[in-house]
Motif scaffolding. Sequence first.
Motif, PDB file in Angstrom:
ATOM      1  N   MET A  86      -1.513  -7.675   9.839  1.00  0.00           N
ATOM      2  CA  MET A  86      -1.790  -6.981   8.590  1.00  0.00           C
ATOM      3  C   MET A  86      -2.014  -8.020   7.496  1.00  0.00           C
ATOM      4  SD  MET A  86       0.473  -4.231   6.371  1.00  0.00           S
ATOM      5  CE  MET A  86       0.374  -2.907   7.531  1.00  0.00           C
ATOM      6  N   THR A  87      -3.031  -7.782   6.708  1.00  0.00           N
ATOM      7  CA  THR A  87      -3.297  -8.647   5.564  1.00  0.00           C
ATOM      8  C   THR A  87      -2.204  -8.417   4.531  1.00  0.00           C
ATOM      9  OG1 THR A  87      -5.668  -8.420   5.919  1.00  0.00           O
ATOM     10  CG2 THR A  87      -4.968  -9.215   3.759  1.00  0.00           C
ATOM     11  N   THR A  88      -1.485  -9.466   4.200  1.00  0.00           N
ATOM     12  CA  THR A  88      -0.400  -9.334   3.233  1.00  0.00           C
ATOM     13  C   THR A  88      -0.939  -9.501   1.825  1.00  0.00           C
ATOM     14  OG1 THR A  88       1.178 -10.219   4.832  1.00  0.00           O
ATOM     15  CG2 THR A  88       1.840 -10.235   2.531  1.00  0.00           C
ATOM     16  N   ILE A  89      -0.628  -8.535   0.995  1.00  0.00           N
ATOM     17  CA  ILE A  89      -0.943  -8.619  -0.426  1.00  0.00           C
ATOM     18  C   ILE A  89       0.377  -8.487  -1.174  1.00  0.00           C
ATOM     19  CG2 ILE A  89      -3.337  -7.821  -0.291  1.00  0.00           C
ATOM     20  CD1 ILE A  89      -2.446  -5.032  -0.925  1.00  0.00           C
ATOM     21  N   LYS A  90       0.410  -8.918  -2.401  1.00  0.00           N
ATOM     22  CA  LYS A  90       1.655  -8.862  -3.168  1.00  0.00           C
ATOM     23  C   LYS A  90       1.506  -7.920  -4.351  1.00  0.00           C
ATOM     24  CE  LYS A  90       3.398 -13.309  -1.853  1.00  0.00           C
ATOM     25  NZ  LYS A  90       4.802 -13.548  -1.744  1.00  0.00           N
ATOM     26  N   LEU A  91       2.593  -7.229  -4.637  1.00  0.00           N
ATOM     27  CA  LEU A  91       2.657  -6.308  -5.763  1.00  0.00           C
ATOM     28  C   LEU A  91       3.598  -6.896  -6.800  1.00  0.00           C
ATOM     29  CD1 LEU A  91       1.936  -3.372  -6.788  1.00  0.00           C
ATOM     30  CD2 LEU A  91       4.169  -2.714  -5.873  1.00  0.00           C
ATOM     31  N   ASP A  92       3.191  -6.879  -8.044  1.00  0.00           N
ATOM     32  CA  ASP A  92       4.067  -7.332  -9.123  1.00  0.00           C
ATOM     33  C   ASP A  92       5.288  -6.411  -9.159  1.00  0.00           C
ATOM     34  OD1 ASP A  92       5.330  -7.635 -11.663  1.00  0.00           O
ATOM     35  OD2 ASP A  92       3.481  -8.467 -12.480  1.00  0.00           O
ATOM     36  N   ILE A  93       6.460  -6.988  -9.102  1.00  0.00           N
ATOM     37  CA  ILE A  93       7.706  -6.224  -9.025  1.00  0.00           C
ATOM     38  C   ILE A  93       7.900  -5.291 -10.217  1.00  0.00           C
ATOM     39  CG2 ILE A  93       9.163  -7.970 -10.132  1.00  0.00           C
ATOM     40  CD1 ILE A  93      11.255  -7.324  -7.892  1.00  0.00           C
ATOM     41  N   THR A  94       7.279  -5.610 -11.336  1.00  0.00           N
ATOM     42  CA  THR A  94       7.439  -4.783 -12.538  1.00  0.00           C
ATOM     43  C   THR A  94       6.598  -3.506 -12.492  1.00  0.00           C
ATOM     44  OG1 THR A  94       5.692  -5.933 -13.762  1.00  0.00           O
ATOM     45  CG2 THR A  94       7.927  -6.816 -13.952  1.00  0.00           C
ATOM     46  N   GLU A 114      -3.103   1.336 -10.620  1.00  0.00           N
ATOM     47  CA  GLU A 114      -4.113   0.373 -10.160  1.00  0.00           C
ATOM     48  C   GLU A 114      -4.257   0.511  -8.647  1.00  0.00           C
ATOM     49  OE1 GLU A 114      -2.902  -3.526 -11.466  1.00  0.00           O
ATOM     50  OE2 GLU A 114      -3.141  -2.991 -13.581  1.00  0.00           O
ATOM     51  N   ALA A 115      -5.355   0.011  -8.129  1.00  0.00           N
ATOM     52  CA  ALA A 115      -5.637   0.126  -6.692  1.00  0.00           C
ATOM     53  C   ALA A 115      -4.486  -0.385  -5.839  1.00  0.00           C
ATOM     54  CB  ALA A 115      -6.918  -0.621  -6.349  1.00  0.00           C
ATOM     55  N   LYS A 116      -3.929  -1.497  -6.209  1.00  0.00           N
ATOM     56  CA  LYS A 116      -2.860  -2.109  -5.419  1.00  0.00           C
ATOM     57  C   LYS A 116      -1.646  -1.187  -5.266  1.00  0.00           C
ATOM     58  CE  LYS A 116      -2.705  -6.772  -5.689  1.00  0.00           C
ATOM     59  NZ  LYS A 116      -2.284  -8.116  -6.078  1.00  0.00           N
ATOM     60  N   ASP A 117      -1.418  -0.324  -6.253  1.00  0.00           N
ATOM     61  CA  ASP A 117      -0.246   0.557  -6.239  1.00  0.00           C
ATOM     62  C   ASP A 117      -0.246   1.526  -5.056  1.00  0.00           C
ATOM     63  OD1 ASP A 117       0.508  -0.631  -8.664  1.00  0.00           O
ATOM     64  OD2 ASP A 117      -0.510   0.906  -9.845  1.00  0.00           O
ATOM     65  N   HIS A 118      -1.417   1.818  -4.506  1.00  0.00           N
ATOM     66  CA  HIS A 118      -1.512   2.750  -3.386  1.00  0.00           C
ATOM     67  C   HIS A 118      -1.090   2.117  -2.057  1.00  0.00           C
ATOM     68  CE1 HIS A 118      -3.583   5.832  -5.706  1.00  0.00           C
ATOM     69  NE2 HIS A 118      -4.264   4.854  -6.266  1.00  0.00           N
ATOM     70  N   PHE A 119      -1.003   0.818  -2.005  1.00  0.00           N
ATOM     71  CA  PHE A 119      -0.712   0.118  -0.755  1.00  0.00           C
ATOM     72  C   PHE A 119       0.766  -0.134  -0.518  1.00  0.00           C
ATOM     73  CE2 PHE A 119      -5.112  -0.694  -1.656  1.00  0.00           C
ATOM     74  CZ  PHE A 119      -5.715  -0.600  -0.417  1.00  0.00           C
ATOM     75  N   PHE A 120       1.606   0.170  -1.502  1.00  0.00           N
ATOM     76  CA  PHE A 120       3.036  -0.111  -1.401  1.00  0.00           C
ATOM     77  C   PHE A 120       3.846   1.139  -1.643  1.00  0.00           C
ATOM     78  CE2 PHE A 120       0.967  -4.026  -2.517  1.00  0.00           C
ATOM     79  CZ  PHE A 120       1.576  -4.953  -1.692  1.00  0.00           C
ATOM     80  N   GLY A 121       4.990   1.236  -0.966  1.00  0.00           N
ATOM     81  CA  GLY A 121       5.845   2.391  -1.175  1.00  0.00           C
ATOM     82  C   GLY A 121       6.986   2.452  -0.184  1.00  0.00           C
ATOM     83  N   TRP A 122       7.461   3.659   0.052  1.00  0.00           N
ATOM     84  CA  TRP A 122       8.657   3.884   0.846  1.00  0.00           C
ATOM     85  C   TRP A 122       8.389   4.951   1.893  1.00  0.00           C
ATOM     86  CZ3 TRP A 122       8.073   3.066  -4.207  1.00  0.00           C
ATOM     87  CH2 TRP A 122       8.790   2.008  -4.789  1.00  0.00           C
ATOM     88  N   ASP A 123       9.099   4.808   3.019  1.00  0.00           N
ATOM     89  CA  ASP A 123       9.035   5.821   4.066  1.00  0.00           C
ATOM     90  C   ASP A 123      10.429   6.418   4.240  1.00  0.00           C
ATOM     91  OD1 ASP A 123      10.431   3.875   5.503  1.00  0.00           O
ATOM     92  OD2 ASP A 123       8.725   3.354   6.771  1.00  0.00           O
ATOM     93  N   ILE A 124      10.663   7.075   5.349  1.00  0.00           N
ATOM     94  CA  ILE A 124      11.922   7.787   5.586  1.00  0.00           C
ATOM     95  C   ILE A 124      13.156   6.880   5.513  1.00  0.00           C
ATOM     96  CG2 ILE A 124      11.862   7.582   8.101  1.00  0.00           C
ATOM     97  CD1 ILE A 124      12.833  10.592   8.106  1.00  0.00           C
ATOM     98  N   ASP A 125      12.981   5.590   5.709  1.00  0.00           N
ATOM     99  CA  ASP A 125      14.116   4.658   5.664  1.00  0.00           C
ATOM    100  C   ASP A 125      14.877   4.713   4.340  1.00  0.00           C
ATOM    101  OD1 ASP A 125      13.429   3.822   8.204  1.00  0.00           O
ATOM    102  OD2 ASP A 125      12.407   2.015   7.523  1.00  0.00           O
ATOM    103  N   VAL A 126      14.216   5.093   3.260  1.00  0.00           N
ATOM    104  CA  VAL A 126      14.843   5.100   1.936  1.00  0.00           C
ATOM    105  C   VAL A 126      15.597   6.402   1.655  1.00  0.00           C
ATOM    106  CG1 VAL A 126      12.948   6.078   0.558  1.00  0.00           C
ATOM    107  CG2 VAL A 126      14.443   4.353  -0.450  1.00  0.00           C
TER     108      VAL A 126
END
Length: 162
Positions: free
Chosen positions: A1-9, A73-85
């Motif tokens: 998987m291509t790793t991209i980074k999300l600003d923590i803020t 922003e576009a990047k926001d759609h690539f990060f999140g949470w699944d059932i683990d949370v």
Amino acid sequence: MTTIKLDITRVPVLKTKHFKKQAEFINTINPGSYGSNVYDQLELNLNTMMDYLKYGGKITVAMLRQMAGKKVEAKDHFFGWDIDVLSQLTISDDETIEFPLIFCKQLMEPNADIFSYKRLDTISVKNAHVDKETIARGEAYLNDMLELGAVNKEFVKDVLNK
């Protein structure tokens, strides 16, 4: 998987103030009912998100930002949470919902290879006024992919004939 980074803020904390409009709406159609105040709305949204996660859904940073009334922003759609949370989600004493950052994942990778750009290239060359919306949509997508590193500037310029 291509790793991209999300600003923590970019990960918002959901607060009762974010649900004022929904509570006011419910209160106008059914005064004093459940959901007619901001705390009820916070609780309803938490329950909805938990149900969504239970059935295999994923909560993205984009979804949280949208709920909080913040720009997505576009990047926001690539990060999140699944059932683990799921077991970590609750309304805190200060009436907020905070998705733990430690459970945040890159849910997918940007993939510009799933589309063909031949027609976009053709209509861009002709600069057809009838397809301005299509060109703009393709250009916006390509610019998002460029920002995410899935394509390079030369590719975007070549497809859009710029």
